[in-house]
Design a protein around this motif. Structure first.
Motif: not given
Length: 142
Positions: A17-28
């Motif tokens: 969810y966090q990765w999809l919404v924020a398009a963030g770094d998967a490692g973080a």
């Protein structure tokens, strides 16, 4: 009481969810999820398998579910999207987990974190996906 596997699935969905919404770094995102207070109650190895497996194969998983959904992937709620990705990964790669367990877990997680009727949608999509991914298992089920 939730099983360690259920907690692993929930944490994987929360991370996705966090990765999809924020398009963030998967490692973080992974590091953040591992700092969750109840992380120690999860099956860490299974969480890692799910989260890293989905991130690594997200395009293939989306390709598998796209023909089964009634809207563009971008219009799925992030919870439903994450649950569908985790369940699609399990149906494809975790063959030791019965397809009925995969679907039930996905439905229960969607009931906990998703919209009011999101679980019905997830159930319908996963029933169709299981028919493709686990046809032999389904045929062998009495």
């Amino acid at each position: 009481m939730k099983s360690a596997r259920r907690r692993s699935r929930e944490l994987a969905v929360q991370g996705l969810y966090q990765w999809l919404v924020a398009a963030g770094d998967a490692g973080a995102v992974d590091a953040f999820v591992r700092e969750t207070p109840d992380f120690h109650k999860a099956d860490e190895a299974y969480y890692k398998t799910l989260f890293k497996g989905v991130v690594a194969s997200v395009d293939d998983l989306r390709t598998a579910i796209t023909p089964l959904i009634d809207r563009p992937i971008a219009e799925l709620s992030p919870v439903e999207h994450g649950v569908l990705l985790v369940a699609a990964y399990e149906l494809r790669h975790e063959l030791a987990v019965p397809y009925k367990v995969v679907i039930n877990e996905a439905v229960e997680i969607t009931k906990s974190f998703g919209g009011t009727d999101g679980f019905k949608y997830v159930n319908g999509v996963l029933d169709k996906l299981a028919a493709v991914e686990r046809a032999t298992e389904i045929a062998a089920t009495p």
